[in-house]
Design a protein around this motif. Structure first.
Motif: not given
Length: 405
Positions: A18-19, A27-34, A67-72, A346-351
């Motif tokens: 997430s970011a 933005v979220l990244g995910g899915g079932g993988g490869a 593959d699923a988006p594992m980091s961003m 786990l992600k804080f927003n910019p504010t």
């Protein structure tokens, strides 16, 4: 202290990364993988409302076999001319992995409410088909990005993805990376590796040859290793500890935070205890641990620091999410059973007003940071100053009384 929070179930969408593109665009990244699970791998953009509601804005389905988006990573304030740019780790289909054509490091742009791929680069050098880009981090100025696999790391310019240094290989598994203005710290299971960042000339890549009037490419060199810091010593009932995350304080790079999970001692006579989790506050001038605090009776899986530097957030393998005061490491908020599975992102927003936790159980939880949590660190500082002033006045009065006698 209580925090308002709202869970959201996302049908057939296990969340792994997430970011925030802006204070309200997630933005979220995910899915079932490869593997062929039937669950498609996607990037999704949501608008987050004032009441912690979410509205789907765009969904980008990745190519079959990817593959699923594992980091961003994003940095909304670092490059206003490129607002909405996202660095992301996505493995190419298996047939490309086998031929060494894995374009795992990717840049996406979010324009006119749509995500689009704008650049790719291969950074994984292990040759292991199971390796993936588990860490993606942008520098504070948004000009560099790190893409790290299990035991290797590549430093690239952003958003061009041109290499600015030779790949770094590590003996132990990489779990996190964090930037200061001049250094790069890699958190492996066993130690922190502190590297000097390359000069501005190398970052800018091609340089002009005045004599020949041609562009001369700068050859990337090795990063300079400045220091190695070992993981914290063993505590009772353990044989040591492993680093799991590291973050520089956003406004004071003399401070570095790490989380580590203990390694339980194995014994046939008794059942081993689960890993315990500790947060450590380091002084990067001396590399001494100024504060260490146990924060969970089970290992931590995720960690983040608020952009204003006041709060630390963590996700535990017991499925809880917690907030700490960044100055004292005192616990402020605990949300039990945030997910059915442990937090994966786990992600804080910019504010620093929102915190989002995601999990492979197809859920995210949007948490409003309480006003009292933001004010608590200042209140504590004021209390300490008042206490010190009272002690000083009492000492002065005692000295004055002694002189009279």
């Amino acid at each position: 202290m209580r925090a308002q929070h709202t869970p959201h179930f996302l049908t057939a969408f296990p969340v792994y990364s997430s970011a925030f593109l802006s204070p309200t665009q997630l933005v979220l990244g995910g899915g079932g993988g490869a593997s062929r699970t039937g669950v498609k791998n996607k990037l999704r953009v949501y608008d987050v409302g004032d009441n912690r509601s979410i509205t789907l804005v765009d969904e980008l389905e990745l190519e079959r076999g990817e593959d699923a988006p594992m980091s961003m990573a994003t940095n909304p304030e670092a490059f206003p001319l490129q607002a909405g740019t996202l660095a992301c780790g996505v493995n190419s289909p298996e047939e490309k992995l086998k031929t060494g054509e894995n374009q795992n490091c990717r840049v996406y742009a979010f324009k006119e409410q749509k995500l689009a791929l704008v650049g790719t680069h291969g950074t994984l050098i292990s040759g292991d088909l199971e390796d993936f880009q588990k860490v993606t981090v942008l520098s504070p100025d948004g000009k560099l990005v790190v893409a790290a696999g299990t035991n290797s790391l590549q430093l690239l310019s952003f958003p061009s993805l041109a290499p600015v240094a030779l790949a770094v290989k590590t003996e132990k598994e990489i779990y996190d990376v964090t930037f200061s203005q001049n250094t790069l710290v890699i958190a492996t299971t066993a130690n922190l590796l502190v590297y000097a960042l390359p000069s501005a000339e190398v970052k800018d890549s091609p340089s002009k040859n005045k004599k020949k009037g041609k562009q001369k490419a700068v050859v990337p060199s090795e990063l300079e290793l400045l220091r190695t810091v070992d993981a914290p010593a063993a505590v009772s009932g353990s044989t040591g500890s492993n680093f799991r995350a590291a973050r520089f304080h956003p406004e004071n790079t003399d401070i570095l935070y790490t989380i580590s999970n203990t390694i339980p001692a194995r014994s046939r006579a008794r059942k081993s205890t689960p890993p315990q989790a500790y947060v450590c506050k380091w002084n990067t001038k001396t590399w001494a641990a100024d504060k260490v605090r146990k924060v969970a009776d089970k290992g931590l899986t995720t960690f983040d620091i608020s952009p204003n530097g006041n709060l630390l957030a963590f996700g535990s393998s017991d499925c809880s999410v917690g907030l700490l005061d960044a100055n004292t490491l005192a616990p402020l908020v605990t949300i039990l059973k945030s997910h059915e599975f442990p937090s994966t992102t786990l992600k804080f927003n910019p504010t620093s007003r929102l915190l989002v936790s995601g999990s492979a159980d197809n859920t995210i939880r949007v948490i409003s940071v309480p006003d009292s949590a933001e004010k608590s660190s200042w209140a504590l500082v004021i209390l300490i100053l008042i206490t010190f002033l009272i002690a000083l006045l009492a000492f002065a009065a005692q000295q004055y009384a002694g002189n009279l006698l």
